[in-house]
Design an enzyme around this catalytic site. Structure first.
Site, PDB file in Angstrom:
ATOM      1  N   HIS A  16       0.811  -1.103   0.049  1.00 50.14           N
ATOM      2  CA  HIS A  16       0.085   0.024   0.051  1.00 50.14           C
ATOM      3  C   HIS A  16       0.829   1.174   0.088  1.00 50.14           C
ATOM      4  O   HIS A  16       1.355   1.680   1.081  1.00 50.14           O
ATOM      5  CB  HIS A  16      -0.796  -0.023   1.340  1.00 50.14           C
ATOM      6  CG  HIS A  16      -2.022   1.179   1.094  1.00 50.14           C
ATOM      7  ND1 HIS A  16      -3.335   0.812   1.409  1.00 50.14           N
ATOM      8  CD2 HIS A  16      -1.937   2.422   1.263  1.00 50.14           C
ATOM      9  CE1 HIS A  16      -3.875   2.088   1.068  1.00 50.14           C
ATOM     10  NE2 HIS A  16      -3.328   2.763   1.101  1.00 50.14           N
ATOM     11  N   HIS A  18       1.069   5.021  -2.455  1.00 51.83           N
ATOM     12  CA  HIS A  18       0.486   5.815  -3.537  1.00 51.83           C
ATOM     13  C   HIS A  18       1.921   6.385  -4.335  1.00 51.83           C
ATOM     14  O   HIS A  18       2.644   7.172  -3.603  1.00 51.83           O
ATOM     15  CB  HIS A  18      -0.217   6.905  -3.190  1.00 51.83           C
ATOM     16  CG  HIS A  18      -1.410   6.416  -2.293  1.00 51.83           C
ATOM     17  ND1 HIS A  18      -2.700   6.316  -3.042  1.00 51.83           N
ATOM     18  CD2 HIS A  18      -1.739   5.833  -1.175  1.00 51.83           C
ATOM     19  CE1 HIS A  18      -3.526   5.926  -2.205  1.00 51.83           C
ATOM     20  NE2 HIS A  18      -2.850   5.637  -1.191  1.00 51.83           N
ATOM     21  N   ASP A  20       1.835   9.265  -6.244  1.00 52.52           N
ATOM     22  CA  ASP A  20       1.628  10.706  -5.802  1.00 52.52           C
ATOM     23  C   ASP A  20       2.070  10.976  -4.548  1.00 52.52           C
ATOM     24  O   ASP A  20       2.249  12.145  -4.158  1.00 52.52           O
ATOM     25  CB  ASP A  20       0.555  11.233  -6.592  1.00 52.52           C
ATOM     26  CG  ASP A  20      -0.600  10.678  -5.890  1.00 52.52           C
ATOM     27  OD1 ASP A  20      -0.600   9.790  -5.217  1.00 52.52           O
ATOM     28  OD2 ASP A  20      -1.728  11.161  -6.427  1.00 52.52           O
ATOM     29  N   GLY A 182      -9.458   8.180  -2.113  1.00 54.41           N
ATOM     30  CA  GLY A 182     -10.113   9.425  -2.055  1.00 54.41           C
ATOM     31  C   GLY A 182     -10.843   9.530  -0.695  1.00 54.41           C
ATOM     32  O   GLY A 182     -10.822   8.567   0.107  1.00 54.41           O
ATOM     33  N   HIS A 210      -9.892   1.332   0.129  1.00 53.84           N
ATOM     34  CA  HIS A 210      -9.467   2.100   1.134  1.00 53.84           C
ATOM     35  C   HIS A 210     -10.919   2.119   1.984  1.00 53.84           C
ATOM     36  O   HIS A 210     -11.790   2.555   1.597  1.00 53.84           O
ATOM     37  CB  HIS A 210      -9.250   3.488   0.871  1.00 53.84           C
ATOM     38  CG  HIS A 210      -7.829   3.782   0.299  1.00 53.84           C
ATOM     39  ND1 HIS A 210      -7.295   3.497  -0.709  1.00 53.84           N
ATOM     40  CD2 HIS A 210      -6.849   4.121   1.032  1.00 53.84           C
ATOM     41  CE1 HIS A 210      -6.148   3.613  -0.886  1.00 53.84           C
ATOM     42  NE2 HIS A 210      -5.668   4.506   0.111  1.00 53.84           N
ATOM     43  N   GLU A 213     -10.938   3.525   7.409  1.00 57.82           N
ATOM     44  CA  GLU A 213      -9.861   4.421   7.625  1.00 57.82           C
ATOM     45  C   GLU A 213     -10.277   5.676   8.545  1.00 57.82           C
ATOM     46  O   GLU A 213     -10.028   5.692   9.738  1.00 57.82           O
ATOM     47  CB  GLU A 213      -9.027   4.890   6.517  1.00 57.82           C
ATOM     48  CG  GLU A 213      -7.949   5.959   6.821  1.00 57.82           C
ATOM     49  CD  GLU A 213      -7.116   6.463   5.677  1.00 57.82           C
ATOM     50  OE1 GLU A 213      -7.655   6.232   4.479  1.00 57.82           O
ATOM     51  OE2 GLU A 213      -5.973   6.937   5.619  1.00 57.82           O
ATOM     52  N   HIS A 234      -5.922   0.049   5.181  1.00 54.60           N
ATOM     53  CA  HIS A 234      -6.348   0.608   6.591  1.00 54.60           C
ATOM     54  C   HIS A 234      -7.203  -0.386   7.261  1.00 54.60           C
ATOM     55  O   HIS A 234      -6.722  -1.386   7.749  1.00 54.60           O
ATOM     56  CB  HIS A 234      -6.641   2.015   6.274  1.00 54.60           C
ATOM     57  CG  HIS A 234      -5.839   2.991   5.568  1.00 54.60           C
ATOM     58  ND1 HIS A 234      -4.435   3.322   6.252  1.00 54.60           N
ATOM     59  CD2 HIS A 234      -5.957   3.370   4.433  1.00 54.60           C
ATOM     60  CE1 HIS A 234      -4.055   4.196   5.287  1.00 54.60           C
ATOM     61  NE2 HIS A 234      -4.865   4.188   4.231  1.00 54.60           N
ATOM     62  N   ASP A 291       2.217   4.048   2.627  1.00 55.37           N
ATOM     63  CA  ASP A 291       1.297   4.645   2.131  1.00 55.37           C
ATOM     64  C   ASP A 291       1.758   6.031   1.212  1.00 55.37           C
ATOM     65  O   ASP A 291       1.504   6.045   0.146  1.00 55.37           O
ATOM     66  CB  ASP A 291       0.100   5.445   3.378  1.00 55.37           C
ATOM     67  CG  ASP A 291      -1.022   5.651   2.912  1.00 55.37           C
ATOM     68  OD1 ASP A 291      -1.665   5.430   1.882  1.00 55.37           O
ATOM     69  OD2 ASP A 291      -1.805   6.135   3.800  1.00 55.37           O
TER      70      ASP A 291
HETATM   71 ZN   LIG Z   1      -3.782   4.822   0.900  1.00 51.51          ZN
END
Ligand SMILES: [Zn+2]
Length: 363
Positions: A16, A18, A20, A182, A210, A213, A234, A291
């Site tokens: 997990h 990302h 960006d 998101g 996701h 969380e 999460h 993350d």
């Molecule tokens: Zn994430």
């Protein structure tokens, strides 16, 4: 330099992270300046504050997500930069001794779908090709194995079916699954997201979501039952409903936990009663992940240190996490077995040891 990194013994896995959320602030700064775009701050040190969100700053998930909205316009649609980010990610993972990683991103968020200021249109598919090029080069150079997960976004459910089409099209070029990211809007999920995940299941494309969380246990159940998720990003709040928690354990659902971001976004309020402690005691199938290491400025090594020093996990737990990640990865069966065998060598475990008896080695 790269041969030294390539030859590092690598024994970790993460599922997990990302793309960006993993960018080097200096590269974002250089790209934005090269493009002549307006920066949130002219000096690098000040600029860095706008594109990072460090541990101890206590942000909500929405405030945390705002950091992404600050720098996306600076990098969006720059094909050379996207390839460079993917390439640099390989180097950063190799330095953290990661043998295998699943990297996720929203191709649409990195695309230029509505050209502005004379910048050209760049499609989501072009973004996927750029990421693949950067990863191919980086994996080869730094000796890591990286596969990708394409993210649907809850604020743009209309992109979801294209995500499934892209995952299908590029399944032989490193794309192994899809995700929903998101703001956690799963109560219920948008119809387009449900349709996309149903289609993905039909096509044999793996799924993670996701959930749990910022939202509750019910979202975790929805992710599994409605979106056919095999893994949960999460998932901490699953503990609020014991019957759902029990069900997830019996289904052996994998939880991709991320200690540092869970604290920054206040999805977990303290280290003392952090969900990871309970997951570990109950031998839940979970792994440790970064993350967004570019935003948090915390490496996987630092996540592991936090887990040991502040969440009281021991080295057996960390080893278990690596094997949990490998067995719950979205790799095809033969490549998964190869990864498990490789990890056994790295961890000094006889190759003939079965995965089920590994739990006896790490009680
Ligand atoms: Zn994430």
């Amino acid at each position: 330099m790269s041969s030294a990194i390539r030859d590092l013994p690598k024994h970790r896995c993460e599922l997990h992270v990302h793309l960006d959320g993993s960018l080097r602030p200096q590269t974002i700064y250089d790209v934005a300046r090269r493009r002549g775009l307006k920066l949130p701050a002219e000096e690098f040190e000040e600029f860095k504050d706008h594109v990072t969100c460090c541990y101890g700053t206590n942000k909500s998930l929405l405030e945390f997500l705002n950091v992404f909205y600050t720098f996306h316009p600076l990098i969006r649609g720059d094909t050379a930069a996207i390839e460079q980010f993917a390439y640099e990610f390989c180097e950063d993972e190799a330095k953290q001794k990661v043998a295998y990683c699943e990297l996720r991103y929203s191709p649409h968020y990195l695309a230029e779908l509505k050209p502005r200021d004379g910048l050209p249109y760049v499609s989501a598919e072009t973004v996927v090709r750029c990421v693949n090029n950067g990863l191919r080069r980086g994996c080869h150079e730094f000796g890591v194995k990286i596969r990708t997960i394409l993210c649907c976004m809850t604020d743009h459910p209309e992109w979801s079916m294209e995500i499934v089409a892209l995952a299908d099209k590029f399944r032989n070029e490193g794309v192994v699954g899809i995700d929903v990211a998101g703001e956690e809007i799963l109560d219920p999920p948008a119809k387009e997201i449900i349709d996309a995940f149903t289609r993905a299941k039909e096509l044999g494309i793996s799924r993670t979501v996701h959930a749990g969380e910022s939202g509750g246990a019910q979202n975790v159940l929805t992710a599994v039952e409605v979106l056919h998720a095999e893994r949960i990003g999460h998932g901490y709040h699953v503990l609020e409903d014991q019957s759902i928690y029990k069900k997830m354990k019996s289904l052996d659902i994998h939880f991709e936990v991320c200690p540092v971001t869970s604290l920054i976004t206040r999805s977990q309020h303290s280290l003392e009663d952090h969900a990871i402690r309970q997951f570990d005691v109950d031998r839940v199938n979970y792994s440790l992940n970064t993350d967004d290491p570019g935003i948090t400025q915390k490496s996987l090594n630092e996540e592991h240190l936090l887990a040991v020093n502040q969440l009281d996990l021991d080295s057996c737990s960390l080893t278990r996490c690596a094997f949990n990640a490998a067995t719950s990865s979205f790799l095809p069966k033969d490549e998964k077995q190869e990864l498990i065998d490789y990890l056994k060598t790295m961890h000094g475990i006889p190759t003939e040891t079965s995965v089920t008896s590994l739990s006896n080695l790490f009680p």
